[in-house]
Design a protein around this motif. Structure first.
Motif, PDB file in Angstrom:
ATOM      1  N   GLU A   1       0.828  -1.204   0.000  1.00 34.96           N
ATOM      2  CA  GLU A   1       0.000   0.000   0.000  1.00 34.96           C
ATOM      3  C   GLU A   1       0.863   1.254   0.000  1.00 34.96           C
ATOM      4  N   THR A   2       2.049   1.171   0.645  1.00 32.67           N
ATOM      5  CA  THR A   2       2.952   2.320   0.724  1.00 32.67           C
ATOM      6  C   THR A   2       3.480   2.687  -0.655  1.00 32.67           C
ATOM      7  N   PHE A   3       3.821   1.687  -1.462  1.00 28.68           N
ATOM      8  CA  PHE A   3       4.437   1.931  -2.764  1.00 28.68           C
ATOM      9  C   PHE A   3       3.415   2.281  -3.847  1.00 28.68           C
ATOM     10  N   LYS A   4       2.258   1.633  -3.785  1.00 26.41           N
ATOM     11  CA  LYS A   4       1.197   1.967  -4.738  1.00 26.41           C
ATOM     12  C   LYS A   4      -0.139   1.761  -4.042  1.00 26.41           C
ATOM     13  N   PRO A   5      -0.755   2.833  -3.562  1.00 22.89           N
ATOM     14  CA  PRO A   5      -2.011   2.713  -2.814  1.00 22.89           C
ATOM     15  C   PRO A   5      -3.084   1.952  -3.572  1.00 22.89           C
ATOM     16  N   TYR A   6      -3.878   1.190  -2.827  1.00 23.65           N
ATOM     17  CA  TYR A   6      -4.926   0.378  -3.432  1.00 23.65           C
ATOM     18  C   TYR A   6      -5.990   1.233  -4.123  1.00 23.65           C
ATOM     19  N   ALA A   7      -6.208   2.431  -3.629  1.00 23.11           N
ATOM     20  CA  ALA A   7      -7.183   3.311  -4.280  1.00 23.11           C
ATOM     21  C   ALA A   7      -6.743   3.633  -5.704  1.00 23.11           C
ATOM     22  N   ILE A   8      -5.438   3.848  -5.887  1.00 20.92           N
ATOM     23  CA  ILE A   8      -4.907   4.115  -7.226  1.00 20.92           C
ATOM     24  C   ILE A   8      -5.013   2.871  -8.097  1.00 20.92           C
ATOM     25  N   ARG A   9      -4.706   1.708  -7.527  1.00 21.62           N
ATOM     26  CA  ARG A   9      -4.826   0.461  -8.286  1.00 21.62           C
ATOM     27  C   ARG A   9      -6.266   0.250  -8.763  1.00 21.62           C
ATOM     28  N   PHE A  10      -7.201   0.502  -7.844  1.00 23.85           N
ATOM     29  CA  PHE A  10      -8.622   0.350  -8.184  1.00 23.85           C
ATOM     30  C   PHE A  10      -8.976   1.248  -9.369  1.00 23.85           C
ATOM     31  N   ALA A  11      -8.592   2.516  -9.281  1.00 20.42           N
ATOM     32  CA  ALA A  11      -8.933   3.476 -10.328  1.00 20.42           C
ATOM     33  C   ALA A  11      -8.259   3.132 -11.651  1.00 20.42           C
ATOM     34  N   GLU A  12      -6.987   2.782 -11.603  1.00 19.78           N
ATOM     35  CA  GLU A  12      -6.265   2.435 -12.825  1.00 19.78           C
ATOM     36  C   GLU A  12      -6.856   1.193 -13.479  1.00 19.78           C
ATOM     37  N   ASN A  13      -7.184   0.206 -12.664  1.00 19.17           N
ATOM     38  CA  ASN A  13      -7.765  -1.017 -13.216  1.00 19.17           C
ATOM     39  C   ASN A  13      -9.128  -0.759 -13.847  1.00 19.17           C
ATOM     40  N   ALA A  14      -9.910   0.123 -13.242  1.00 20.63           N
ATOM     41  CA  ALA A  14     -11.215   0.469 -13.811  1.00 20.63           C
ATOM     42  C   ALA A  14     -11.049   1.061 -15.203  1.00 20.63           C
ATOM     43  N   GLU A  15     -10.065   1.931 -15.363  1.00 23.25           N
ATOM     44  CA  GLU A  15      -9.823   2.559 -16.666  1.00 23.25           C
ATOM     45  C   GLU A  15      -9.307   1.550 -17.678  1.00 23.25           C
ATOM     46  N   LYS A  16      -8.384   0.694 -17.255  1.00 20.63           N
ATOM     47  CA  LYS A  16      -7.832  -0.311 -18.163  1.00 20.63           C
ATOM     48  C   LYS A  16      -8.909  -1.293 -18.618  1.00 20.63           C
ATOM     49  N   LEU A  17      -9.784  -1.660 -17.703  1.00 20.00           N
ATOM     50  CA  LEU A  17     -10.861  -2.589 -18.053  1.00 20.00           C
ATOM     51  C   LEU A  17     -11.789  -1.993 -19.107  1.00 20.00           C
ATOM     52  N   ARG A  18     -12.139  -0.738 -18.934  1.00 14.49           N
ATOM     53  CA  ARG A  18     -13.010  -0.098 -19.919  1.00 14.49           C
ATOM     54  C   ARG A  18     -12.327  -0.030 -21.283  1.00 14.49           C
ATOM     55  N   ALA A  19     -11.007   0.201 -21.284  1.00 15.17           N
ATOM     56  CA  ALA A  19     -10.264   0.233 -22.547  1.00 15.17           C
ATOM     57  C   ALA A  19     -10.282  -1.131 -23.240  1.00 15.17           C
TER      58      ALA A  19
END
Length: 214
Positions: A49-67
């Motif tokens: 979580e320190t290196f890449k917060p889960y909130a960012i992972r969630f948001a990035e994955n949502a965008e990648k999935l839509r793509a």
């Protein structure tokens, strides 16, 4: 990521409804405008979580999935919360519909066959698209009003440019089979429908992938 003070957090979550919680407090809140706020609390100083917060992972994955032409929540904002909460949070518009697990519990056998076949096709499409969704159990798949499937709870996911190896596909099935009710539907009652759906997008992988499920 936007820094959110304790007072700003209280204002944002005023009159919110808690949908999920754990020993540390609320995990998912439904805000008064109908949008959702999902919190990822920092449990230790040194963690992923320190290196890449889960909130960012969630948001990035949502965008990648839509793509990749999958249905996922629309992200509004990502927050960082300090003080007593010490968490990151993702603010998003929830998808309409009910979980696949719920639908299977309340539908006829014929409809369940259709739903399981559709889930098999979705899982194969994810695997062929490089999506490794560790949390791909039937409670994280939404059956939308139009009949399409949407994906939720996206933080525990990896998306690569290459389709998944057979080993990763097997590991994904193993994760899903840990849920007793899901396993009963997928690998006992409707295994043939599950395999038929999967073969729509990954016919060459079906025999090896399901060899231990017969």
């Amino acid at each position: 990521m936007i820094a959110l003070s304790e007072n700003q957090f209280k204002t944002l979550t005023e009159n919110a409804t808690t949908l999920e919680s754990d020993g540390l407090g609320a995990k998912v809140l439904k805000l008064k405008d109908g949008s959702f706020l999902k919190l990822f609390r920092k449990r230790s100083l040194f963690s992923s979580e320190t290196f890449k917060p889960y909130a960012i992972r969630f948001a990035e994955n949502a965008e990648k999935l839509r793509a990749l032409a999958f249905i996922s929540p629309n992200i509004i904002r990502i927050y960082s919360l300090s003080g007593p909460i010490n968490a990151t949070a993702v603010h998003y518009q929830p998808l309409p519909g009910s979980t696949l697990r719920s639908e299977l519990s309340n539908s006829s056998a014929e409809r369940n066959k259709q739903l399981i076949k559709q889930f098999g096709a979705l899982l194969a499409k994810m695997h062929e698209s490089g999506v490794y969704f560790r949390s791909a159990h039937l409670g994280n798949i939404l059956v939308q009003p139009d009949g399409n499937f949407g994906l939720i709870d996206l933080a525990d996911m990896k998306i690569s440019r290459f389709k998944l190896t057979l080993n990763k596909r097997r590991r994904n099935l193993k994760h899903i089979s840990r849920y007793k009710e899901d396993s009963h539907w997928l690998f006992e009652l409707f295994l043939e429908e599950f395999k038929a759906g999967y073969s729509q997008h990954a016919e060459e992988s079906v025999k090896k992938l399901f060899s231990n499920q017969n």
